[in-house]
Structure formats: C-alpha cells, structure tokens
Design an enzyme around this catalytic site. Sequence first.
Site, mmCIF file in Angstrom:
data_model
loop_
_atom_site.group_PDB
_atom_site.id
_atom_site.type_symbol
_atom_site.label_atom_id
_atom_site.label_comp_id
_atom_site.label_asym_id
_atom_site.label_seq_id
_atom_site.Cartn_x
_atom_site.Cartn_y
_atom_site.Cartn_z
ATOM 1 N N LYS A 205 0.823 -1.209 0.000
ATOM 2 C CA LYS A 205 0.000 0.000 0.000
ATOM 3 C C LYS A 205 0.861 1.266 0.000
ATOM 4 O O LYS A 205 2.031 1.256 0.399
ATOM 5 C CB LYS A 205 -0.949 0.000 1.200
ATOM 6 C CG LYS A 205 -2.047 -1.063 1.130
ATOM 7 C CD LYS A 205 -3.100 -0.723 0.101
ATOM 8 C CE LYS A 205 -4.188 -1.791 -0.056
ATOM 9 N NZ LYS A 205 -5.096 -1.868 1.081
ATOM 10 N N ARG A 239 -4.268 -10.497 3.604
ATOM 11 C CA ARG A 239 -4.507 -10.435 2.157
ATOM 12 C C ARG A 239 -3.249 -9.850 1.515
ATOM 13 O O ARG A 239 -2.923 -8.677 1.720
ATOM 14 C CB ARG A 239 -5.726 -9.569 1.844
ATOM 15 C CG ARG A 239 -6.085 -9.511 0.360
ATOM 16 C CD ARG A 239 -7.316 -8.632 0.134
ATOM 17 N NE ARG A 239 -7.733 -8.635 -1.261
ATOM 18 C CZ ARG A 239 -7.244 -7.806 -2.194
ATOM 19 N NH1 ARG A 239 -6.330 -6.904 -1.872
ATOM 20 N NH2 ARG A 239 -7.680 -7.885 -3.443
#
Length: 260
Positions: A205, A239
Amino acid sequence: MGIVNVTPDSFSDGGLYADPVRALAHAEALLVEGADILDVGGESTRPGASPVAAEVEADRVVPVIAALARQRPEVLISVDTSKPEVAAAALEAGAVIVNDVTGGDHPDMLPLVAGRGAAIVLMHMRGRPDTMQNDTAYADVVAEVAAWLAGRAAVACSAGVPAERVWLDPGIGFGKDVAGNLRLLAHLEDLGALGHPLVVGASRKSFIGRLSGADVGERLAGSLASLVPLVRLPRAVARVHDVAATRQFLTVLQAIAEAA
C-alpha cells in the site's frame, strides 16, 4: 489470502494477469507458495479508480473462478466485488466468499450471501475509490472504524449471514491517511474484540511508500512489518501479493510469540 487481480489497472500488478491463462497460472503459483484463500478481483479499487460495468467485471472473474473451482475444488475462492450480480455469478461458478469493499452497501448483497451460504468480508471505506482520499480526517479513527464495522456486522447477521461467516476489514489505505493507517494497525486488537475474524490488506500500500520512499514493487519488507500485529489476533487473514514470504514471516513470528 493470495491476490489474483484480473484487471488492467490495479495499483500494483494491473495488466499482469488480465489474461485468464496467466491469471490461472498466477493463482496456481500462489497456492504452491501456501495461500489458503484466493481472492479474484475484476475491478480496481485503487485511489481514483473508476467503476466498470458489471458485465465487464463478471466476464473477467467468472472464467477464472470456474476454472479454479474445477481444477482445485478444495481451495477457498473469494470474489472481490461490490456488485450483487457479479457476486451471484461468481458464487455459482465456485466462489464461497464475497470480499466487498463497500461493506455490503448494496441492498441485495447481504441477502444474496446469506441465501447462498457464503461468507462475506465487510470492509470500511469512506466514499468510493474515486473519492475516498478526499476526506481522511477522523476524530478517532479506531473508534469510528470499529463502530462502523460493528454496525455492518450486525446488519449482515440480521440479514441471515451466520456470525462466523462475517469477516471484517478496517480498509487500510481506503479513505485514511498515513497516520490513520498506522493507528488502525496498532489497534487491531480493538477491532478483533468485535468478535469476528479480521482481514488485513496492507500489502504494497501507498502508506508504506510514503514512510519508506520505496516504489510499489519494492515494498515487501514494509508489507511484512505491517502484519506484525496479526500474531495477537485469535482469527485473522492476511490479504497479500507475496504469499511465500508472508507465510514464512508469520510462521517464525508466531513461533517467537508462542515461545515468549
């Protein structure tokens, strides 16, 4: 949970696995690396992403899910979608989990999941992918996200989804700034106290890039660091893009935690 993006524009691997043959090969590689769940998505939810038509999204994900279900019937398959019509087609093809970044916002989604006996991941996001970074200010991000997730979990249970099949995701990177993401990761135990399994998607991210200066393909170390709080949770799903490294990291980290 290994990520299989069948999209042309995802932030990390957009276009790499848009072809179903390549997507299936990638999924198989993730299973070899140790993935327990495969999350197949056909619409990018990166910041600023525009929505795609349900027909286009279904055409991307359903053939991959159907082929995986035939070849690997023992594997848990998740479909990453917020559209009930796409979820229905994916569940029919063999998926057993719906990963909904809108938290089951569409009125038909939760009844569908309940009726099919599936599980659902309810993720927190302020706004939509094309607007979510317009407002990232919270008075108390942990308390606000926890309250929102608790509310959505209650709605899902009321719709007939069993509590053990309701999973919660704080939405790292979805409508939060760097500080907000860090506070959520630091307080995952507070979210775990809601009584549902947590799904944490911090892999590659942008907050990792902002902290480290690393490009998206060079964020493995930061991605692993963000998962350290998972060892304190009784039920959690990571995830990730990099399954083998993550599995090794969490295995050793868990062993150290148990030795302590």
